[in-house]
Design a protein around this motif. Structure first.
Motif, PDB file in Angstrom:
ATOM      1  N   ILE A  12       0.833  21.126   0.135  1.00 20.11           N
ATOM      2  CA  ILE A  12       0.452  22.424  -0.441  1.00 20.11           C
ATOM      3  C   ILE A  12       1.546  23.470  -0.234  1.00 20.11           C
ATOM      4  O   ILE A  12       1.737  24.348  -1.076  1.00 20.11           O
ATOM      5  N   ASN A  13       2.279  23.369   0.878  1.00 12.01           N
ATOM      6  CA  ASN A  13       3.397  24.293   1.084  1.00 12.01           C
ATOM      7  C   ASN A  13       4.516  24.021   0.081  1.00 12.01           C
ATOM      8  O   ASN A  13       5.122  24.955  -0.460  1.00 12.01           O
ATOM      9  N   LYS A  14       4.788  22.759  -0.159  1.00 15.59           N
ATOM     10  CA  LYS A  14       5.849  22.374  -1.098  1.00 15.59           C
ATOM     11  C   LYS A  14       5.570  22.913  -2.494  1.00 15.59           C
ATOM     12  O   LYS A  14       6.478  23.413  -3.173  1.00 15.59           O
ATOM     13  N   HIS A  15       4.322  22.833  -2.925  1.00 14.65           N
ATOM     14  CA  HIS A  15       3.969  23.223  -4.291  1.00 14.65           C
ATOM     15  C   HIS A  15       3.291  24.589  -4.361  1.00 14.65           C
ATOM     16  O   HIS A  15       2.835  24.993  -5.438  1.00 14.65           O
ATOM     17  N   ALA A  39      -1.180  16.099   8.644  1.00 19.46           N
ATOM     18  CA  ALA A  39       0.048  15.321   8.489  1.00 19.46           C
ATOM     19  C   ALA A  39       0.563  15.295   7.054  1.00 19.46           C
ATOM     20  O   ALA A  39       1.776  15.188   6.832  1.00 19.46           O
ATOM     21  N   TYR A  40      -0.348  15.416   6.083  1.00 20.54           N
ATOM     22  CA  TYR A  40       0.083  15.237   4.693  1.00 20.54           C
ATOM     23  C   TYR A  40      -0.281  16.417   3.774  1.00 20.54           C
ATOM     24  O   TYR A  40       0.550  16.851   2.981  1.00 20.54           O
ATOM     25  N   MET A  86       0.850  -1.205   0.000  1.00 15.36           N
ATOM     26  CA  MET A  86       0.000   0.000   0.000  1.00 15.36           C
ATOM     27  C   MET A  86       0.883   1.252   0.000  1.00 15.36           C
ATOM     28  O   MET A  86       1.804   1.353   0.802  1.00 15.36           O
ATOM     29  N   SER A  87       0.612   2.199  -0.909  1.00 14.74           N
ATOM     30  CA  SER A  87       1.373   3.442  -0.963  1.00 14.74           C
ATOM     31  C   SER A  87       1.068   4.302   0.249  1.00 14.74           C
ATOM     32  O   SER A  87      -0.041   4.265   0.797  1.00 14.74           O
ATOM     33  N   THR A  88       2.036   5.079   0.655  1.00 16.52           N
ATOM     34  CA  THR A  88       1.821   6.012   1.764  1.00 16.52           C
ATOM     35  C   THR A  88       1.028   7.213   1.260  1.00 16.52           C
ATOM     36  O   THR A  88       1.019   7.497   0.048  1.00 16.52           O
ATOM     37  N   PRO A  89       0.362   7.947   2.149  1.00 17.01           N
ATOM     38  CA  PRO A  89      -0.363   9.144   1.716  1.00 17.01           C
ATOM     39  C   PRO A  89       0.540  10.145   0.981  1.00 17.01           C
ATOM     40  O   PRO A  89       0.116  10.745  -0.015  1.00 17.01           O
ATOM     41  N   SER A  90       1.770  10.314   1.464  1.00 21.47           N
ATOM     42  CA  SER A  90       2.692  11.240   0.800  1.00 21.47           C
ATOM     43  C   SER A  90       3.001  10.778  -0.618  1.00 21.47           C
ATOM     44  O   SER A  90       3.048  11.591  -1.557  1.00 21.47           O
ATOM     45  N   ALA A  91       3.219   9.477  -0.776  1.00 18.99           N
ATOM     46  CA  ALA A  91       3.503   8.934  -2.106  1.00 18.99           C
ATOM     47  C   ALA A  91       2.302   9.083  -3.037  1.00 18.99           C
ATOM     48  O   ALA A  91       2.460   9.376  -4.233  1.00 18.99           O
ATOM     49  N   LEU A 100       0.071  11.484  -2.968  1.00 18.08           N
ATOM     50  CA  LEU A 100       0.029  12.879  -3.390  1.00 18.08           C
ATOM     51  C   LEU A 100       1.082  13.166  -4.453  1.00 18.08           C
ATOM     52  O   LEU A 100       0.810  13.855  -5.440  1.00 18.08           O
ATOM     53  N   ASP A 101       2.274  12.636  -4.252  1.00 19.28           N
ATOM     54  CA  ASP A 101       3.349  12.862  -5.229  1.00 19.28           C
ATOM     55  C   ASP A 101       2.999  12.241  -6.581  1.00 19.28           C
ATOM     56  O   ASP A 101       3.243  12.847  -7.634  1.00 19.28           O
TER      57      ASP A 101
END
Length: 379
Positions: free
Chosen positions: A91-94, A85-86, A1-6, A8-9
């Motif tokens: 949204i800050n990164k992008h 957490a995610y 299972m992919s992580t939530p961060s993955a 989104l990426d």
């Protein structure tokens, strides 16, 4: 299972690869996503949507309409956890046009333990925004669209909006740049320009940026500098800051002067609260300065003047924002355009939650009008 961060990426990469292409065939659903993403009144709706879509994409067994663990069902989840957490980091990164803080602490969504069906009245404003989000969640729950496709489409619209905002700012900056070589604005013209900007709606962050720009401009002459500004929505007790802008000596991080900004009258209670903050802190403050855009009551000035002897050396002052700026610009007359550039950079670098896109555009338009109008007057 992919992580939530993955997840989104991967969704972001999917959007970038097909930026101009919609991921949804249903025109009504696509229009609703666009409406939520572009709504200028409330940016909490799109964060709610992102958090719920991420949770559903991450764990397919969840009921997307149940973002509260208090519901107690096996298919519920913590929307706030996914959001904080995610979504925040993403949204800050992008630099996506969303609120910087979780949607689940807004009045419409906090302290809830209900299933978010289309019939629920969240009592949020504007009501149509929340109804639209609830309908979108129901579209996913009913199987009319996959959560990952709606997530991609939501990100696509947010990226379109982000790029549109950047292009508008770049165009306005380019128009200002074409005026280079003309006689610089006078100190009074700059004061008028800042005064006009302060009169715009939702400008409460601007006095902080004015003072920060003043110290950045003149730090070499004053032997003092402003510490990095904290986020506008973070409380002083979380950052450890005593005021909105903290001033130190250039070679010493110890705070000697603290500024607190007010878009209303300063009161005796405000002064007493400031003194309590100083007492509770380990920092030895020499000056605590209120900057206000409202009138200053003589009784408050008198009370502030008495603090020095009462505290054995802490000076409290209440200053008018425009008067403070005018004095600085005339005292450091040759630095007036340096100040204007510093202020512009502070304004443009602030997140939209602190200084809105409209407020950024307003400043650039006002500056262009001031500089072009000056040139016409001189011709």
């Amino acid at each position: 299972m992919s992580t939530p961060s993955a997840i989104l990426d991967l969704a972001f990469e999917r959007v970038i690869d097909k930026f101009t292409q919609s991921f949804i065939n249903d025109a009504a659903i696509s229009r609703n996503i666009k409406f939520v993403c572009r709504n200028p009144q409330n940016r909490a709706g799109v964060r709610l949507l992102l958090a719920c879509l991420l949770a559903k994409t991450h764990r397919q067994n969840l009921d997307i309409r149940k973002p509260y663990t208090e519901i107690g069902d096996r298919d519920c989840y913590s929307g706030r956890t996914y959001d904080e957490a995610y979504i925040t980091t993403f949204i800050n990164k992008h630099q996506l046009p969303c609120n910087p803080t979780t949607a689940f602490l807004t009045p419409a969504l906090r302290n809830r333990n209900i299933v978010l069906t289309p019939e629920v009245n969240l009592v949020g404003k504007p009501p149509i925004l929340y109804r639209t989000v609830l309908n979108l969640l129901d579209d996913v729950h009913a199987g009319r669209i996959l959560a990952e496709d709606m997530l991609a489409e939501t990100l696509r619209y947010l990226l379109i909006i982000r790029n549109e905002n950047r292009q508008r700012l770049a165009s306005l900056i380019a128009n200002i740049s074409t005026l280079e070589g003309a006689i610089p604005l006078s100190a009074e013209a700059i004061v008028k320009l800042i005064e006009q900007h302060l009169s715009c709606r939702n400008s409460s962050r601007l006095p902080v940026l004015i003072v920060a720009a003043v110290y950045q401009t003149a730090s070499a002459y004053l032997g003092k500098r402003a510490l990095t500004l904290a986020n506008h929505n973070v409380a002083d007790k979380q950052t450890g800051a005593i005021g909105d802008v903290e001033i130190t000596l250039i070679d010493d991080d110890s705070v000697i002067t603290s500024y607190e900004m007010k878009m209303k009258k300063v009161t005796v209670d405000d002064i007493n609260r400031a003194l309590q903050k100083i007492r509770d802190s380990d920092t030895k403050i020499e000056n605590y300065i209120f900057i206000t855009t409202d009138i200053i009551e003589p009784s408050v000035q008198e009370y502030a003047a008495e603090i020095y002897e009462q505290t054995g050396g802490i000076e409290v002052m209440v200053l008018d924002c425009i008067g403070f700026l005018r004095h600085f610009l005339h005292f450091f007359h040759r630095l007036r355009m340096d100040f204007l550039e510093a202020y512009q950079k502070f304004v443009l670098d602030e997140p939209d939650s602190a200084v809105s896109q409209a407020l950024k555009e307003a400043f650039l338009a006002l500056r262009q009008a001031a500089e072009s109008g000056k040139g016409e007057a001189e011709e």
